[in-house]
Design a protein around this motif. Structure first.
Motif, PDB file in Angstrom:
ATOM      1  N   MET A   1       0.865  -1.403   0.415  1.00  0.00           N
ATOM      2  CA  MET A   1       0.324  -0.041   0.287  1.00  0.00           C
ATOM      3  C   MET A   1       0.618   1.346  -0.262  1.00  0.00           C
ATOM      4  N   LYS A   2       0.092   2.173  -0.388  1.00  0.00           N
ATOM      5  CA  LYS A   2       1.013   3.703  -0.247  1.00  0.00           C
ATOM      6  C   LYS A   2       0.540   4.652   1.142  1.00  0.00           C
ATOM      7  N   ALA A   3       1.897   4.369   2.071  1.00  0.00           N
ATOM      8  CA  ALA A   3       2.079   5.834   3.124  1.00  0.00           C
ATOM      9  C   ALA A   3       2.937   6.849   2.841  1.00  0.00           C
ATOM     10  N   VAL A   4       2.684   7.708   3.854  1.00  0.00           N
ATOM     11  CA  VAL A   4       3.473   8.701   3.783  1.00  0.00           C
ATOM     12  C   VAL A   4       4.904   9.050   4.863  1.00  0.00           C
ATOM     13  N   VAL A   5       6.035   8.194   4.492  1.00  0.00           N
ATOM     14  CA  VAL A   5       6.123   7.446   5.750  1.00  0.00           C
ATOM     15  C   VAL A   5       7.793   8.777   6.100  1.00  0.00           C
ATOM     16  N   LEU A   6       8.040   9.442   7.419  1.00  0.00           N
ATOM     17  CA  LEU A   6       8.420  10.031   7.773  1.00  0.00           C
ATOM     18  C   LEU A   6      10.087   9.385   8.687  1.00  0.00           C
ATOM     19  N   GLU A   7      11.673   9.898   7.415  1.00  0.00           N
ATOM     20  CA  GLU A   7      12.496   9.566   8.019  1.00  0.00           C
ATOM     21  C   GLU A   7      13.986   9.899   8.663  1.00  0.00           C
ATOM     22  N   ARG A   8      13.136  10.985   8.760  1.00  0.00           N
ATOM     23  CA  ARG A   8      13.845  11.888   9.500  1.00  0.00           C
ATOM     24  C   ARG A   8      12.778  13.218  10.193  1.00  0.00           C
ATOM     25  N   PRO A  27      -5.372  -7.967  18.016  1.00  0.00           N
ATOM     26  CA  PRO A  27      -7.125  -8.216  19.364  1.00  0.00           C
ATOM     27  C   PRO A  27      -7.426  -7.148  19.195  1.00  0.00           C
ATOM     28  N   GLY A  28      -8.539  -6.385  19.069  1.00  0.00           N
ATOM     29  CA  GLY A  28      -9.620  -5.667  19.589  1.00  0.00           C
ATOM     30  C   GLY A  28      -9.102  -4.577  18.033  1.00  0.00           C
ATOM     31  N   GLN A  29      -8.414  -4.833  16.828  1.00  0.00           N
ATOM     32  CA  GLN A  29      -8.767  -3.839  15.923  1.00  0.00           C
ATOM     33  C   GLN A  29      -9.385  -4.101  14.972  1.00  0.00           C
ATOM     34  N   VAL A  30      -9.889  -3.219  14.109  1.00  0.00           N
ATOM     35  CA  VAL A  30     -10.033  -3.553  12.408  1.00  0.00           C
ATOM     36  C   VAL A  30      -8.754  -2.625  11.669  1.00  0.00           C
ATOM     37  N   ARG A  31      -9.013  -3.081  10.767  1.00  0.00           N
ATOM     38  CA  ARG A  31      -7.965  -2.317   9.632  1.00  0.00           C
ATOM     39  C   ARG A  31      -9.286  -1.681   8.335  1.00  0.00           C
ATOM     40  N   VAL A  32      -8.669  -0.220   8.182  1.00  0.00           N
ATOM     41  CA  VAL A  32      -9.486  -0.068   7.234  1.00  0.00           C
ATOM     42  C   VAL A  32      -9.217   0.912   6.152  1.00  0.00           C
ATOM     43  N   ARG A  33      -9.933   0.832   4.845  1.00  0.00           N
ATOM     44  CA  ARG A  33      -9.453   1.234   3.741  1.00  0.00           C
ATOM     45  C   ARG A  33      -9.321   3.000   4.019  1.00  0.00           C
ATOM     46  N   VAL A  34      -8.219   3.839   4.094  1.00  0.00           N
ATOM     47  CA  VAL A  34      -8.695   5.005   4.418  1.00  0.00           C
ATOM     48  C   VAL A  34      -9.437   6.007   3.303  1.00  0.00           C
ATOM     49  N   ARG A  35     -10.537   6.404   4.027  1.00  0.00           N
ATOM     50  CA  ARG A  35     -11.430   7.599   2.815  1.00  0.00           C
ATOM     51  C   ARG A  35     -10.818   9.319   3.274  1.00  0.00           C
ATOM     52  N   GLY A  95      -2.219   7.620   9.987  1.00  0.00           N
ATOM     53  CA  GLY A  95      -3.155   7.586   9.697  1.00  0.00           C
ATOM     54  C   GLY A  95      -2.396   7.794   7.805  1.00  0.00           C
ATOM     55  N   TYR A  96      -1.499   8.433   7.697  1.00  0.00           N
ATOM     56  CA  TYR A  96      -1.634   9.043   6.300  1.00  0.00           C
ATOM     57  C   TYR A  96      -0.570   7.925   5.081  1.00  0.00           C
ATOM     58  N   ALA A  97      -1.953   7.082   5.042  1.00  0.00           N
ATOM     59  CA  ALA A  97      -1.761   5.642   4.439  1.00  0.00           C
ATOM     60  C   ALA A  97      -3.105   5.730   3.557  1.00  0.00           C
ATOM     61  N   GLU A  98      -2.677   4.804   2.593  1.00  0.00           N
ATOM     62  CA  GLU A  98      -4.471   3.791   1.766  1.00  0.00           C
ATOM     63  C   GLU A  98      -4.859   3.244   2.719  1.00  0.00           C
ATOM     64  N   GLN A  99      -4.129   2.464   3.704  1.00  0.00           N
ATOM     65  CA  GLN A  99      -5.285   1.547   5.318  1.00  0.00           C
ATOM     66  C   GLN A  99      -3.792   2.023   6.051  1.00  0.00           C
ATOM     67  N   ALA A 100      -5.278   1.559   7.032  1.00  0.00           N
ATOM     68  CA  ALA A 100      -4.636   1.700   8.669  1.00  0.00           C
ATOM     69  C   ALA A 100      -4.953   1.161   9.441  1.00  0.00           C
ATOM     70  N   LEU A 101      -5.244   0.905  11.197  1.00  0.00           N
ATOM     71  CA  LEU A 101      -5.723   0.001  11.776  1.00  0.00           C
ATOM     72  C   LEU A 101      -6.074   1.317  13.036  1.00  0.00           C
ATOM     73  N   LEU A 102      -7.193   0.712  13.941  1.00  0.00           N
ATOM     74  CA  LEU A 102      -8.344   1.305  14.426  1.00  0.00           C
ATOM     75  C   LEU A 102      -8.777   0.420  16.156  1.00  0.00           C
ATOM     76  N   SER A 103      -8.340   0.863  16.714  1.00  0.00           N
ATOM     77  CA  SER A 103      -9.020   0.103  18.351  1.00  0.00           C
ATOM     78  C   SER A 103      -9.971   1.093  19.021  1.00  0.00           C
ATOM     79  N   THR A 104      -9.942   2.519  18.630  1.00  0.00           N
ATOM     80  CA  THR A 104     -11.087   3.489  19.172  1.00  0.00           C
ATOM     81  C   THR A 104     -11.339   3.970  18.143  1.00  0.00           C
ATOM     82  N   PHE A 105     -13.325   3.251  17.882  1.00  0.00           N
ATOM     83  CA  PHE A 105     -13.566   4.052  16.220  1.00  0.00           C
ATOM     84  C   PHE A 105     -15.412   3.739  16.997  1.00  0.00           C
ATOM     85  N   ALA A 106     -15.613   4.521  15.952  1.00  0.00           N
ATOM     86  CA  ALA A 106     -16.882   4.246  16.005  1.00  0.00           C
ATOM     87  C   ALA A 106     -18.078   4.620  14.585  1.00  0.00           C
TER      88      ALA A 106
END
Length: 300
Positions: A1-8, A27-35, A95-106
């Protein structure tokens, strides 16, 4: 996937779109396709290295504290949500990515856009937390530095709804916006103490510094001491004996309440601008220039 990465650590140009492995939900997480992913002044301070005095960031990293999108994988132990559901919340691991994990969501209400939904997690949680920390009560006067930004906009509305009077600082172009939120607006800069005293001759009971632009000395003068002043943005807080509030208290139930309120039009969610994921560096440049009215959002 594409993500915005900070290396320094460094300027916005250090944010680069890269190919990385997609995260797998634990455990306790979902993965989303980030909009949509939220961009916050805090992200810029982490990117520059300014926050290293308060906590350490391991590089390389993906920035971004909040996302909205459709669930595409569900981790062990997660119930009440299925693939394809529209959700929003706090990103685990960037979260600067095409996919991300969440454990606190609504759940995202149908009547709330992706950009509006992603503007709620950090701003809502931060506003709730700091207003409780300050003990703001009906009839008191609260000074908010940076009242036109994403956090300031929510904080002003919640404080006004609680019966407080709010004086909010903002740039010249945002004075009408702050007034429309229910606050008494004034500008930043030299003479702030005098302007606030003229607007609130009875005094200021509490100060919420959202902006982090050197307003703590004026705040101390207005309060006559360091009591009931909190900043979420000024790394120099310790030098002035002011608490820096940065530890979030994430509550999925409260996220859902704020989303329903916004969907009904009871909470104004201001979107300043949207940028494609690849333009994260430009979003950081705009954020760093200040005087942003509402939320900056990356769209995916």
């Amino acid at each position: 996937m594409k993500a915005v990465v900070l290396e320094r650590f460094g300027g916005p140009e250090e944010l680069r779109l890269s190919d990385v492995d997609a995260p797998e939900p634990g455990p306790g997480q979902v993965r989303v396709r980030v909009r949509a992913a939220g961009v916050n002044p805090f992200d810029g301070k982490v990117r520059s290295g300014a926050m290293e005095a308060l906590f350490t960031t391991e590089l390389p990293t993906v920035l971004g504290l909040e996302v909205a999108g459709e669930v595409d994988a569900v981790g062990p132990g997660v119930t009440g949500v299925a693939e394809g559901d529209a959700v929003f919340g706090f990103a685990d691991g960037g979260g600067y990515a095409e996919q991300a994990l969440l454990s606190t969501f609504a759940p995202k209400p149908e009547g709330l856009g992706w950009e509006q939904a992603v503007a709620l997690p950090l701003a809502g949680e931060t506003a709730d937390r700091v207003l409780r920390q300050l003990g703001v009560r009906a009839g008191e006067t609260l000074l908010v530095h940076g009242a036109a930004g994403a956090v300031g906009t929510i904080a002003v509305q919640l404080a006004v709804a609680a019966g407080a009077r709010v004086v909010g600082t903002a740039g010249p172009d945002n004075q009408e916006h702050v007034a429309a939120l229910g606050a008494t607006p004034t500008t930043y800069g030299p003479g702030l103490v005098e302007r606030v005293r003229e607007l609130a001759p009875e005094g200021v009971d509490a100060v919420f510094d959202v902006a982090g632009r050197g307003a703590l000395p004026d705040s101390i003068e207005l309060r006559g001491g360091t009591d009931r002043i909190v900043t979420i943005a000024d790394p120099a807080a310790g030098q002035w004996g002011i608490p820096f509030s940065g530890e979030s208290q994430r509550d999925a139930g409260r996220l859902a309440e704020l989303a329903e309120l916004a969907a009904r039009g009871g909470l104004v969610v201001a979107i300043a601008a949207t940028f494609p994921l690849a333009d994260a560096a430009e979003a950081h440049r705009v954020s760093g220039a200040g005087h942003v009215r509402g939320k900056l959002v990356l769209t995916v």
